[in-house]
Design a protein around this motif. Sequence first.
Motif, PDB file in Angstrom:
ATOM      1  N   GLU A 166     -17.809 -19.019  18.907  1.00 29.89           N
ATOM      2  CA  GLU A 166     -18.655 -19.903  19.709  1.00 29.89           C
ATOM      3  C   GLU A 166     -18.220 -19.933  21.173  1.00 29.89           C
ATOM      4  N   MET A 185     -27.163 -31.941   9.605  1.00 25.94           N
ATOM      5  CA  MET A 185     -25.760 -31.628   9.361  1.00 25.94           C
ATOM      6  C   MET A 185     -24.936 -32.597  10.214  1.00 25.94           C
ATOM      7  N   LEU A 220     -21.427 -29.344   3.019  1.00 27.80           N
ATOM      8  CA  LEU A 220     -21.017 -28.044   3.568  1.00 27.80           C
ATOM      9  C   LEU A 220     -19.513 -28.039   3.778  1.00 27.80           C
ATOM     10  N   LYS A 222     -30.743 -18.183  11.898  1.00 29.02           N
ATOM     11  CA  LYS A 222     -30.234 -19.102  12.919  1.00 29.02           C
ATOM     12  C   LYS A 222     -29.965 -18.351  14.207  1.00 29.02           C
ATOM     13  N   HIS A 223     -29.885 -19.073  15.356  1.00 28.76           N
ATOM     14  CA  HIS A 223     -30.158 -20.501  15.569  1.00 28.76           C
ATOM     15  C   HIS A 223     -31.453 -20.565  16.375  1.00 28.76           C
ATOM     16  N   TYR A 271     -28.163 -25.332  19.187  1.00 29.86           N
ATOM     17  CA  TYR A 271     -27.661 -26.360  20.112  1.00 29.86           C
ATOM     18  C   TYR A 271     -28.339 -26.208  21.476  1.00 29.86           C
ATOM     19  N   ASP A 289     -27.677 -28.192  13.632  1.00 32.50           N
ATOM     20  CA  ASP A 289     -26.355 -27.597  13.705  1.00 32.50           C
ATOM     21  C   ASP A 289     -25.320 -28.726  13.649  1.00 32.50           C
ATOM     22  N   TRP A 290     -24.058 -28.348  13.591  1.00 31.49           N
ATOM     23  CA  TRP A 290     -22.931 -29.261  13.384  1.00 31.49           C
ATOM     24  C   TRP A 290     -22.938 -30.415  14.401  1.00 31.49           C
ATOM     25  N   TRP A 326     -14.477 -16.593  12.676  1.00 33.54           N
ATOM     26  CA  TRP A 326     -15.117 -16.868  11.391  1.00 33.54           C
ATOM     27  C   TRP A 326     -14.447 -16.108  10.252  1.00 33.54           C
ATOM     28  N   ASP A 345     -20.583 -20.996   5.811  1.00 29.57           N
ATOM     29  CA  ASP A 345     -20.859 -19.925   6.762  1.00 29.57           C
ATOM     30  C   ASP A 345     -20.303 -18.600   6.262  1.00 29.57           C
ATOM     31  N   PHE A 395     -25.181 -20.046   5.782  1.00 36.46           N
ATOM     32  CA  PHE A 395     -25.793 -20.209   7.095  1.00 36.46           C
ATOM     33  C   PHE A 395     -25.766 -18.855   7.818  1.00 36.46           C
ATOM     34  N   ARG A 411     -20.688 -15.719  21.310  1.00 36.04           N
ATOM     35  CA  ARG A 411     -21.289 -15.459  19.986  1.00 36.04           C
ATOM     36  C   ARG A 411     -22.040 -14.130  19.960  1.00 36.04           C
ATOM     37  N   MET A 463     -31.763 -22.707  10.851  1.00 36.61           N
ATOM     38  CA  MET A 463     -30.873 -23.638  11.544  1.00 36.61           C
ATOM     39  C   MET A 463     -31.265 -23.683  13.010  1.00 36.61           C
TER      40      MET A 463
HETATM   41  C1  GLC Z   1     -21.272 -24.289  13.969  1.00 36.06           C
HETATM   42  C2  GLC Z   1     -22.227 -23.168  14.320  1.00 36.06           C
HETATM   43  C3  GLC Z   1     -23.189 -22.803  13.211  1.00 36.06           C
HETATM   44  C4  GLC Z   1     -22.552 -23.075  11.857  1.00 36.06           C
HETATM   45  C5  GLC Z   1     -22.296 -24.562  11.743  1.00 36.06           C
HETATM   46  C6  GLC Z   1     -21.590 -24.924  10.433  1.00 36.06           C
HETATM   47  O1  GLC Z   1     -21.062 -25.115  15.085  1.00 36.06           O
HETATM   48  O2  GLC Z   1     -22.989 -23.307  15.518  1.00 36.06           O
HETATM   49  O3  GLC Z   1     -23.541 -21.428  13.384  1.00 36.06           O
HETATM   50  O4  GLC Z   1     -23.414 -22.643  10.822  1.00 36.06           O
HETATM   51  O5  GLC Z   1     -21.553 -25.087  12.832  1.00 36.06           O
HETATM   52  O6  GLC Z   1     -20.296 -24.406  10.423  1.00 36.06           O
END
Ligand code: GLC
Length: 616
Positions: A498, A331, A71, A217-218, A271, A303-304, A443, A111, A160, A174, A268
Amino acid sequence: MKQLIKICTLLGAIATAAPLMGQPAADATDKRVSEILSRMTLAEKIGQMTQAERKFATPEDVKKYYLGSILNGGGSFPGNNTRAEWVEMIDAYQDAATSTPAGIPLIYGTDAVHGHSNVRGATIFPHNVAIGATRNPKLAREIGAATASEVAASGVHWTFAPTLCVARDDRWGRAYECFGESPQLVGTLGRAYVEGLQGGPLDSANIRHNKLVATAKHWVADGGTIYGTGDEGYEIDRGDTRLDAAELERIHIAPYVPALKAGVGAVMVSYSSVNGTKMHEHKALLTDKLKGELGFDGITISDWAALEEIPADTNRERVVRAVNAGLDMIMEPENWRDFISDLTAAVKAGEVPMARIDDAVSRILATKLRAGLFDAPMAPLSSADGVDSPIGNPEHRALARQAVRESQVLLKNEAGLLPLKKNARIFVAGDHADNIGLQSGGWTIEWQGKRGAITDGTTILEGIRSLARGQVTYNAAGEGAAGHDVAIVVVGEEPYAEGFGDYRPAPCEKCQPLTLSEPQRQMLARVKESGTPTVLVVISGRPLLIADEIASAQAVVAAWLPGSEGAGVADVLFGDYGPKGKLPVTWPRSLQQVPINIGDTNYAPLFPFGFGLTYQ
Ligand code: GLC
């Protein structure tokens, strides 16, 4: 495929006490999956379950560790961020993946949450809260399709998106990623968006036709967390949602059902926690509910680096709990080698049943087969430069401008100040009037977004200038409004993503007070002093606490985060298109009312959910 999934899930479930499920007819995918699986080593299986970030894994790593996915995080792009460089990067990873003994193609994810928002020059659509204001599933589907076309043209296979959060508290950073506070609205628009991105159930996704694997998601209840329970220094982001089963189902699970029925390829995991249990180790909601009761047969992805937030003593324990709970792909952007070694050791020690590994890998293989990746692993030829690129093309920009128009919510219009007369003497003020970065929000090119001419498009001021037939004066600070017929004052939030967007009262390092900044207040006061009738245009990801500013303006428009086609705001201000947007979220009178949602008792907001005036 479904049959094999069911068997593996069943075996995995027996091993981890999940319920029994039905057995749908096997299909060609089923047979291919079981054939491929039977030839795979443990290392190849665990490699398929691993997703690394492009900055921390090379094509050589893909080959050596059999990585199943790569990714890019927000703001992470190759070279000068051209389409050819994206295609070259992804094809290099793909060359490596398909040259391994099992030859399993890699799936690349990004994303693309409001257009291919990492790529300069791509069409940036309004964020989801604005799409919620349109109430238009057909438009959401078309935006999904246009986004897929631009993303696939850069060689990417998986996005995502869409976020199916239900925005229950405006203090959440968010909230703008949600289609609104209503589960029904989120479910309807989410399904349409998935259909646009994938072109239907995954079997028809076929990357060669410029479609993508989509991600709901999420999972689950990311938008329902309690303020003050946030994780890692956040106030509410990644916090704890505390609801009984019925309310959890009604508000946060229900919106996923239409997307699951549409065949969304991935989910996804959030958290956040539900009633004190981290979603990334919540087997009841991940396996029993999502995969069992709701029959989801795609990929669950973490998630990340989210496993790091599972409260356990060792990484291996966190990996065991997440994979046994039902995570299929992890991930792990940077520390993916640790994930591989910890999971390998755990499987060998019997801490994770092989049936669970086979269930996860079967889902991943099936998704890649059904998305057409085995048939067409390399980026479509048209992705090479020099062929008509759909990225940022006029049709998509026109669609984005339509979305901007349809999302404008007219909150106030005293004495018919709007629509503006095109020959009026117009004064424009506010940084947000002439700044694509501000009007696009988080984003966008960068993870957190940023001010400035960060990509191609039109600002609100450029839109006003293109439609006006008389004098247009712009002064960001609001000086010189006297002598004009009308002042258009554009205010709003700085970009954020976020938890960085979580409400924090001043004073603080990166404040999100949900009110206007002091310079904006001073700018408004200058214009008010001039006595010029004022239209207030609000650029924000959520309702702001500006009841006084709204009271002193003659007209007010909620413009949300319109993205690259700011001219769409001007289309409505001049009446070329009447305002039709309806609030997708309740607009509170004050902070004391937050959280406030349709259906609450004693519901007395400044503007209710669904509010929106027209020019008639
Ligand atoms: C972020 C987000 C998630 C995103 C992922 C990859 O922390 O929570 O929505 O898809 O990491 O970037």
